[in-house]
Motif scaffolding. Sequence first.
Motif, PDB file in Angstrom:
ATOM      1  N   ARG A   9       0.865  -1.264   0.116  1.00 33.27           N
ATOM      2  CA  ARG A   9      -0.138  -0.246   0.167  1.00 33.27           C
ATOM      3  C   ARG A   9       0.658   1.084   0.367  1.00 33.27           C
ATOM      4  NH1 ARG A   9      -4.599  -0.439   4.998  1.00 33.27           N
ATOM      5  NH2 ARG A   9      -5.084   1.356   3.838  1.00 33.27           N
ATOM      6  N   ASP A  16       5.714   9.987  12.523  1.00 32.60           N
ATOM      7  CA  ASP A  16       6.729   9.888  12.631  1.00 32.60           C
ATOM      8  C   ASP A  16       7.264   8.907  13.756  1.00 32.60           C
ATOM      9  OD1 ASP A  16       5.851  11.258  15.568  1.00 32.60           O
ATOM     10  OD2 ASP A  16       4.776  11.987  14.322  1.00 32.60           O
ATOM     11  N   ASP A  92      -5.117 -11.347   0.867  1.00 32.43           N
ATOM     12  CA  ASP A  92      -5.324 -12.097   1.416  1.00 32.43           C
ATOM     13  C   ASP A  92      -5.388 -11.861   2.275  1.00 32.43           C
ATOM     14  OD1 ASP A  92      -6.467 -14.975   0.951  1.00 32.43           O
ATOM     15  OD2 ASP A  92      -4.888 -16.240   0.807  1.00 32.43           O
ATOM     16  N   ASP A 123      -3.442  -6.090  11.961  1.00 35.56           N
ATOM     17  CA  ASP A 123      -3.655  -5.867  10.845  1.00 35.56           C
ATOM     18  C   ASP A 123      -4.401  -4.249  11.202  1.00 35.56           C
ATOM     19  OD1 ASP A 123      -5.154  -7.714  12.396  1.00 35.56           O
ATOM     20  OD2 ASP A 123      -6.567  -8.795  10.657  1.00 35.56           O
ATOM     21  N   GLY A 124      -4.705  -4.065  11.856  1.00 36.22           N
ATOM     22  CA  GLY A 124      -5.016  -2.780  12.312  1.00 36.22           C
ATOM     23  C   GLY A 124      -6.066  -2.808  12.772  1.00 36.22           C
ATOM     24  N   ALA A 128      -9.245  -8.552  11.840  1.00 31.53           N
ATOM     25  CA  ALA A 128      -9.892  -9.288  11.194  1.00 31.53           C
ATOM     26  C   ALA A 128      -9.943 -10.281  12.101  1.00 31.53           C
ATOM     27  CB  ALA A 128     -10.186 -10.374  10.075  1.00 31.53           C
ATOM     28  N   THR A 257      -0.825  -7.241  18.093  1.00 30.28           N
ATOM     29  CA  THR A 257       0.309  -6.015  17.894  1.00 30.28           C
ATOM     30  C   THR A 257      -0.207  -4.719  16.872  1.00 30.28           C
ATOM     31  OG1 THR A 257       2.493  -5.608  17.907  1.00 30.28           O
ATOM     32  CG2 THR A 257       1.894  -7.108  16.399  1.00 30.28           C
ATOM     33  N   GLY A 258       0.518  -3.976  17.760  1.00 34.46           N
ATOM     34  CA  GLY A 258       0.549  -1.753  17.005  1.00 34.46           C
ATOM     35  C   GLY A 258      -1.531  -2.285  17.035  1.00 34.46           C
ATOM     36  N   ASP A 259      -2.329  -1.445  16.001  1.00 33.78           N
ATOM     37  CA  ASP A 259      -3.500  -1.182  16.419  1.00 33.78           C
ATOM     38  C   ASP A 259      -4.704  -2.109  16.289  1.00 33.78           C
ATOM     39  OD1 ASP A 259      -2.944   1.707  15.633  1.00 33.78           O
ATOM     40  OD2 ASP A 259      -4.065   2.365  14.026  1.00 33.78           O
ATOM     41  N   ALA A 260      -4.417  -3.269  16.225  1.00 34.18           N
ATOM     42  CA  ALA A 260      -4.985  -4.354  15.897  1.00 34.18           C
ATOM     43  C   ALA A 260      -5.612  -4.619  17.464  1.00 34.18           C
ATOM     44  CB  ALA A 260      -4.179  -5.553  15.477  1.00 34.18           C
ATOM     45  N   THR A 271       2.252   4.999  14.869  1.00 31.95           N
ATOM     46  CA  THR A 271       3.482   4.009  14.514  1.00 31.95           C
ATOM     47  C   THR A 271       4.274   3.642  15.223  1.00 31.95           C
ATOM     48  OG1 THR A 271       2.931   5.197  12.913  1.00 31.95           O
ATOM     49  CG2 THR A 271       4.546   3.997  12.359  1.00 31.95           C
ATOM     50  N   ALA A 274       3.923   0.527  17.244  1.00 34.50           N
ATOM     51  CA  ALA A 274       3.921  -0.536  17.074  1.00 34.50           C
ATOM     52  C   ALA A 274       5.162  -1.499  16.524  1.00 34.50           C
ATOM     53  CB  ALA A 274       3.147  -0.318  15.684  1.00 34.50           C
TER      54      ALA A 274
HETATM   55  C1  LIG Z   1      -5.107  10.228  10.655  1.00 34.18           C
HETATM   56  C2  LIG Z   1      -4.286   9.444  11.505  1.00 34.18           C
HETATM   57  C3  LIG Z   1      -3.114  10.087  12.275  1.00 34.18           C
HETATM   58  C4  LIG Z   1      -1.946   9.306  12.147  1.00 34.18           C
HETATM   59  N1  LIG Z   1      -0.442  10.112  12.502  1.00 34.18           N
HETATM   60  C5  LIG Z   1      -0.113   9.677  12.843  1.00 34.18           C
HETATM   61  C6  LIG Z   1       1.777  10.498  13.206  1.00 34.18           C
HETATM   62  O1  LIG Z   1       1.066  11.137  12.700  1.00 34.18           O
HETATM   63  N2  LIG Z   1       2.138   9.517  13.947  1.00 34.18           N
HETATM   64  C7  LIG Z   1       2.612   8.040  14.388  1.00 34.18           C
HETATM   65  O2  LIG Z   1       2.829   7.265  14.927  1.00 34.18           O
HETATM   66  N3  LIG Z   1       0.796   7.404  14.374  1.00 34.18           N
HETATM   67  C8  LIG Z   1       0.137   8.212  13.762  1.00 34.18           C
HETATM   68  N4  LIG Z   1      -1.090   7.203  13.479  1.00 34.18           N
HETATM   69  C9  LIG Z   1      -1.444   6.078  13.794  1.00 34.18           C
HETATM   70  C10 LIG Z   1      -0.805   5.184  12.897  1.00 34.18           C
HETATM   71  O3  LIG Z   1      -1.669   4.547  11.405  1.00 34.18           O
HETATM   72  C11 LIG Z   1      -1.270   3.959  13.635  1.00 34.18           C
HETATM   73  O4  LIG Z   1      -0.834   3.718  15.014  1.00 34.18           O
HETATM   74  C12 LIG Z   1      -0.413   2.354  12.820  1.00 34.18           C
HETATM   75  O5  LIG Z   1      -0.129   3.030  11.504  1.00 34.18           O
HETATM   76  C13 LIG Z   1      -0.207   1.379  13.333  1.00 34.18           C
HETATM   77  O6  LIG Z   1      -0.114   0.757  12.372  1.00 34.18           O
HETATM   78  P1  LIG Z   1      -0.350  -0.949  12.062  1.00 34.18           P
HETATM   79  O7  LIG Z   1       0.425  -1.849  11.225  1.00 34.18           O
HETATM   80  O8  LIG Z   1      -0.648  -1.227  13.621  1.00 34.18           O
HETATM   81  O9  LIG Z   1      -1.641  -0.840  11.549  1.00 34.18           O
HETATM   82  P2  LIG Z   1      -1.814  -0.412  10.132  1.00 34.18           P
HETATM   83  O10 LIG Z   1      -0.955   0.883  10.052  1.00 34.18           O
HETATM   84  O11 LIG Z   1      -3.516   0.255   9.796  1.00 34.18           O
HETATM   85  O12 LIG Z   1      -1.824  -1.618   8.898  1.00 34.18           O
HETATM   86  C14 LIG Z   1      -2.667  -2.827   9.192  1.00 34.18           C
HETATM   87  C15 LIG Z   1      -2.405  -3.314   7.980  1.00 34.18           C
HETATM   88  O13 LIG Z   1      -3.634  -4.458   7.565  1.00 34.18           O
HETATM   89  C16 LIG Z   1      -4.299  -4.688   6.128  1.00 34.18           C
HETATM   90  N5  LIG Z   1      -5.275  -5.832   6.559  1.00 34.18           N
HETATM   91  C17 LIG Z   1      -6.093  -5.178   7.273  1.00 34.18           C
HETATM   92  N6  LIG Z   1      -7.347  -6.020   7.683  1.00 34.18           N
HETATM   93  C18 LIG Z   1      -6.320  -6.855   7.016  1.00 34.18           C
HETATM   94  C19 LIG Z   1      -7.548  -8.753   7.223  1.00 34.18           C
HETATM   95  N7  LIG Z   1      -8.784  -8.302   7.243  1.00 34.18           N
HETATM   96  N8  LIG Z   1      -6.202  -9.077   6.518  1.00 34.18           N
HETATM   97  C20 LIG Z   1      -5.539  -9.040   5.668  1.00 34.18           C
HETATM   98  N9  LIG Z   1      -4.720  -7.367   5.966  1.00 34.18           N
HETATM   99  C21 LIG Z   1      -5.401  -6.687   6.683  1.00 34.18           C
HETATM  100  C22 LIG Z   1      -4.021  -3.056   6.223  1.00 34.18           C
HETATM  101  O14 LIG Z   1      -4.024  -3.251   4.993  1.00 34.18           O
HETATM  102  C23 LIG Z   1      -3.105  -3.017   6.295  1.00 34.18           C
HETATM  103  O15 LIG Z   1      -1.722  -2.526   5.248  1.00 34.18           O
HETATM  104  C24 LIG Z   1      -2.499   7.596  12.871  1.00 34.18           C
HETATM  105  C25 LIG Z   1      -3.660   7.916  12.661  1.00 34.18           C
HETATM  106  C26 LIG Z   1      -4.856   7.900  11.925  1.00 34.18           C
HETATM  107  C27 LIG Z   1      -6.027   7.224  11.212  1.00 34.18           C
END
Ligand SMILES: Cc1cc2nc3c(=O)[nH]c(=O)nc-3n(C[C@H](O)[C@H](O)[C@H](O)COP(=O)(O)OP(=O)(O)OC[C@H]3O[C@@H](n4cnc5c(N)ncnc54)[C@H](O)[C@@H]3O)c2cc1C
Length: 366
Positions: A9, A16, A92, A123-124, A128, A257-260, A271, A274
Motif C-alpha cells: 500500500r 513520525d 488475501d 491487521d490494524g 480480522a 500487536t499494533g493498532d489491532a 507507529t 507498533a
Molecule cells: C489520521 C491518522 C494520523 C496518524 N498519524 C500518526 C502520526 O503522525 N504518527 C504516528 O506515530 N501514528 C499516527 N497514526 C497512527 C498510526 O497510523 C497507526 O498507529 C499505525 O499505522 C499502526 O500500524 P499497524 O501496522 O498496527 O496498523 P495499520 O497501519 O492499520 O496496518 C494494518 C495493515 O493490515 C492490513 N489489513 C487490514 N485488515 C486486514 C485483513 N483482514 N487481512 C489482511 N490484511 C489486513 C491493512 O491493509 C494494513 O496494511 C495516525 C493514525 C491516523 C488514523
Amino acid sequence: MVERAPQLRGGGYAVDFRGAAHRSVLAKMGILDQIKEQQTHLRATTYVDEHSRPVAAMPASIFAGDVEILRGDLGRILYGATRDDTEYLFGDSITSLRQDDDGVHVTFAQSAPRTFDLVIGADGLHSAVRRLAFGGQPDQVTDLGLYVSIFGVPDRYGLDHEGQLYSGPGKTAAVFSAPGTGQAIAQFFFTAPGGEPIDFDYRDTGQQQKILASVYQDVGWHVPDLLGQMPAADDFYFDSVSQVKLDRWSSGRIALTGDAGYAAGPGGNGTGTAVVAAYVLAGELAAARGDYRVAYDRYERLLRPYVARGQKQASGGADFLAPSTAKKIAQRDRFFRMLPYLPPARLLVKHLSTRTATAIKLPEYP
Ligand SMILES: Cc1cc2nc3c(=O)[nH]c(=O)nc-3n(C[C@H](O)[C@H](O)[C@H](O)COP(=O)(O)OP(=O)(O)OC[C@H]3O[C@@H](n4cnc5c(N)ncnc54)[C@H](O)[C@@H]3O)c2cc1C
C-alpha cells in the motif's frame, strides 16, 4: 505475512518517530538511516484564515517528531528489509482460526488452509484476527467522536515542506507537502455533526466521500478544490478515530500487536508504539526459546503501561485537531502565537511531545 491489499500500500499520511526508544529499535532493525533519507523534513505547520493568511504556527516537533516519513515510504522500507526471508501473501486475508496442541489451523479467503505455530494479528484497527480470536470481549473499540479523511491531491498549493490547517467549529481541513511525490496530502478532521456517531461502512468509499462532501459543503479556503480532487484519488482513506482496549492481548497461540491490539489514534505515537511492540514481542519469543506463554505474558507486562500513556495522550485529540467552537479555535491559535515568546513553554511542549514515546525501558535481547 498476509496483506489484504493486492500490493504494497502506498499513499497515506505522514507518520513520525520520536525519542530514544523509537530510534533505538529502528537502529537495531537496521532501517534508521533509510528512514532518515526518506524523511519529509517538514519545517512548519501553520494555521491559516480562509485567505491562507497565517494565524499561528505550530512547532514542527509537535506534528513531525524527530523524524517524519510518509506511511507508504515506511511500508516500502519494511518490505524491502524483510521480503527475502519472509513469505508475503498479498490480496488475501484470514477467514478462520482454530488452535490445538499442534498449532493454529488457518483458512484464507484465497489460499489453501495451513497450520502455523503462532499467529500474530497486526491487521490494524478493524483487525480480522481480533474479531476471530477475541470476538467474545465486549467494548473493544471506543469511538473518540472524531473522524478523519486523507487522500493525495495534485501539488498546486505552493507548499514547500510545510502544512497549512484551516479550522471552523468542529471541522479542520489541511493540506501538507509530500516531498518527492509530486503530490500534496489533503487531510480532514471533524467531530460528529450534532454529536451523533456517523453510521458508515468502512469499506464503502462512495458512501464515505458523500459524508465528507456533506460535512464540508459550507467550508471555504481550499476545501471546494480539495473535495473536487477527491473522486480521482486512488488512496482515499476515511475512518472514525478509535481506540482499542482489550483485557488480554493474546489467546493461546494467537497474539495482537499494533493498532489491532491497542490503537490509540492520532497523537498517540501509534507507529512508534507498533515498532517498539514488535521488537519486544520478537525479543521475548527469542528469549523464551519459543515458549509463547511466557513470551506473550512478558510482552504484555512490559508494553501495557507504555500503551496506556499513548492512549491517554491521544484521547484529547479532538480538542486539538478539530476544536468544537470559534472560542476554542481562537484559544488554540493564541497559545501557538505566544509560544515563540515563552521559551520555557516551548521546551515544555517539546518535552511533552516526546515524554510518552520514551516512557519504556527496552530490554536487550539475544
Ligand atoms: C489520521 C491518522 C494520523 C496518524 N498519524 C500518526 C502520526 O503522525 N504518527 C504516528 O506515530 N501514528 C499516527 N497514526 C497512527 C498510526 O497510523 C497507526 O498507529 C499505525 O499505522 C499502526 O500500524 P499497524 O501496522 O498496527 O496498523 P495499520 O497501519 O492499520 O496496518 C494494518 C495493515 O493490515 C492490513 N489489513 C487490514 N485488515 C486486514 C485483513 N483482514 N487481512 C489482511 N490484511 C489486513 C491493512 O491493509 C494494513 O496494511 C495516525 C493514525 C491516523 C488514523
